[in-house]
Design a protein around this motif. Structure first.
Motif, PDB file in Angstrom:
ATOM      1  N   MET A 101      70.537 -15.468  80.799  1.00 51.56           N
ATOM      2  CA  MET A 101      70.512 -14.786  82.342  1.00 51.56           C
ATOM      3  C   MET A 101      72.032 -14.635  82.680  1.00 51.56           C
ATOM      4  O   MET A 101      72.978 -15.696  82.410  1.00 51.56           O
ATOM      5  CB  MET A 101      69.901 -15.540  83.309  1.00 51.56           C
ATOM      6  N   SER A 102      72.408 -13.324  82.922  1.00 51.38           N
ATOM      7  CA  SER A 102      73.715 -13.080  83.528  1.00 51.38           C
ATOM      8  C   SER A 102      74.061 -13.614  84.801  1.00 51.38           C
ATOM      9  O   SER A 102      73.316 -13.563  85.673  1.00 51.38           O
ATOM     10  CB  SER A 102      73.861 -11.420  83.466  1.00 51.38           C
ATOM     11  N   HIS A 103      75.222 -14.270  84.929  1.00 45.68           N
ATOM     12  CA  HIS A 103      75.939 -14.799  86.263  1.00 45.68           C
ATOM     13  C   HIS A 103      77.057 -13.804  86.556  1.00 45.68           C
ATOM     14  O   HIS A 103      77.962 -13.612  85.843  1.00 45.68           O
ATOM     15  CB  HIS A 103      76.373 -16.113  86.002  1.00 45.68           C
ATOM     16  N   MET A 104      77.146 -13.682  88.154  1.00 45.69           N
ATOM     17  CA  MET A 104      78.043 -12.857  88.525  1.00 45.69           C
ATOM     18  C   MET A 104      78.478 -13.543  89.833  1.00 45.69           C
ATOM     19  O   MET A 104      77.784 -14.149  90.619  1.00 45.69           O
ATOM     20  CB  MET A 104      77.568 -11.520  88.767  1.00 45.69           C
ATOM     21  N   TYR A 105      79.890 -13.721  89.920  1.00 47.35           N
ATOM     22  CA  TYR A 105      80.607 -14.309  91.079  1.00 47.35           C
ATOM     23  C   TYR A 105      81.477 -13.497  91.607  1.00 47.35           C
ATOM     24  O   TYR A 105      82.400 -12.533  90.927  1.00 47.35           O
ATOM     25  CB  TYR A 105      81.070 -15.730  90.777  1.00 47.35           C
ATOM     26  N   LEU A 106      81.918 -13.444  92.880  1.00 47.33           N
ATOM     27  CA  LEU A 106      83.181 -12.973  93.763  1.00 47.33           C
ATOM     28  C   LEU A 106      84.021 -13.847  93.676  1.00 47.33           C
ATOM     29  O   LEU A 106      83.660 -14.980  94.184  1.00 47.33           O
ATOM     30  CB  LEU A 106      82.667 -12.218  94.992  1.00 47.33           C
ATOM     31  N   GLY A 107      85.356 -13.818  93.401  1.00 48.54           N
ATOM     32  CA  GLY A 107      86.335 -14.434  93.564  1.00 48.54           C
ATOM     33  C   GLY A 107      87.486 -14.018  94.772  1.00 48.54           C
ATOM     34  O   GLY A 107      87.494 -12.875  94.500  1.00 48.54           O
ATOM     35  N   LEU A 108      87.928 -14.618  95.593  1.00 46.25           N
ATOM     36  CA  LEU A 108      88.872 -14.281  96.709  1.00 46.25           C
ATOM     37  C   LEU A 108      89.967 -15.288  96.498  1.00 46.25           C
ATOM     38  O   LEU A 108      89.781 -16.465  96.616  1.00 46.25           O
ATOM     39  CB  LEU A 108      88.348 -14.265  97.942  1.00 46.25           C
TER      40      LEU A 108
END
Length: 224
Positions: free
Chosen positions: A1-8
């Protein structure tokens, strides 16, 4: 399963990135270290759109990584409040990453190739000082040994230095070629954050690391 994150990250400049399965697929950053709050929202919308996510409700986002500094008070605060607000709105977790750890992770392979078994990451703390931490480099995987600190450049441990601190104080710090302007960016925060999450160590509370108390003036009676 693909994982996606926002970095700031708003510890030095303002930046936003999307990472999918360890690959940075969208990134925006500003060179300025002044206008974080104005540009950050636009950057977030840009990277979400670039990653094919709905900026108002990015359903496939697994979480947010935010650089918690060290850095100046106003910039850090703008980034952290934004990250907390979005995490609450989108009902996803938010994790803190020490911004210097993110940059250390980016430069680890270069340090390994250069034979630097230990190195320093240093960024601009203004007031003729640097924020810095000392890393041990095990096969290109940096582990923080000491820090973070805020001191004059002359007080930094004598080791090869990565980061904009070296570019500012070349007479005091041995800067590594190609990295003397480097600052932590959202892509570093997201890349290191996903690794730290998998390892179960290396993440920080979502609280700003000022190291100096507030950059605002502290009343005399409160100074220790």
């Amino acid at each position: 399963m693909s994982h996606m994150y926002l970095g700031l990250d708003t510890s030095a400049t303002a930046s936003a990135a999307i990472i999918r399965d360890d690959e940075v697929i969208a990134h925006r950053a500003t060179d300025s270290n002044r206008n974080h709050s104005e540009v950050l929202a636009g950057f977030i919308a840009d990277v979400l759109a670039q990653a094919g996510l709905d900026p108002s409700a990015p359903k496939t986002l697994d979480g947010i990584f935010i650089g918690v500094g060290p850095g100046p008070f106003t910039g850090l605060r703008a980034g952290i409040i934004t990250a907390q607000t979005l995490a609450h709105t989108w009902k996803i977790p938010v994790h803190g990453v020490l911004s210097l750890d993110g940059l250390a992770h980016r430069v680890g392979a270069d340090a390994f190739r250069s034979g630097a078994q230990e190195f320093i990451v240093a960024t601009d703390a203004r007031r003729k000082e640097v924020y810095w931490a000392h890393y041990e480099n095990i096969g290109g995987q940096p582990q923080r040994l000491h820090g973070p600190f805020v001191t004059p450049a002359a007080e930094v441990t004598e080791l090869p230095v990565y980061g904009a601190g070296a570019g500012l104080y070349p007479e005091a710090l041995y800067g590594m070629t190609g990295f003397t302007n480097a600052v932590p960016e959202a892509s570093d925060i997201a890349t290191y954050g996903t690794l730290a999450l998998r390892r179960g160590r290396g993440l920080q509370p979502v609280e700003p690391q000022y190291l100096r108390g507030h950059d605002a003036k502290i009343p005399k009676q409160l100074r220790s």
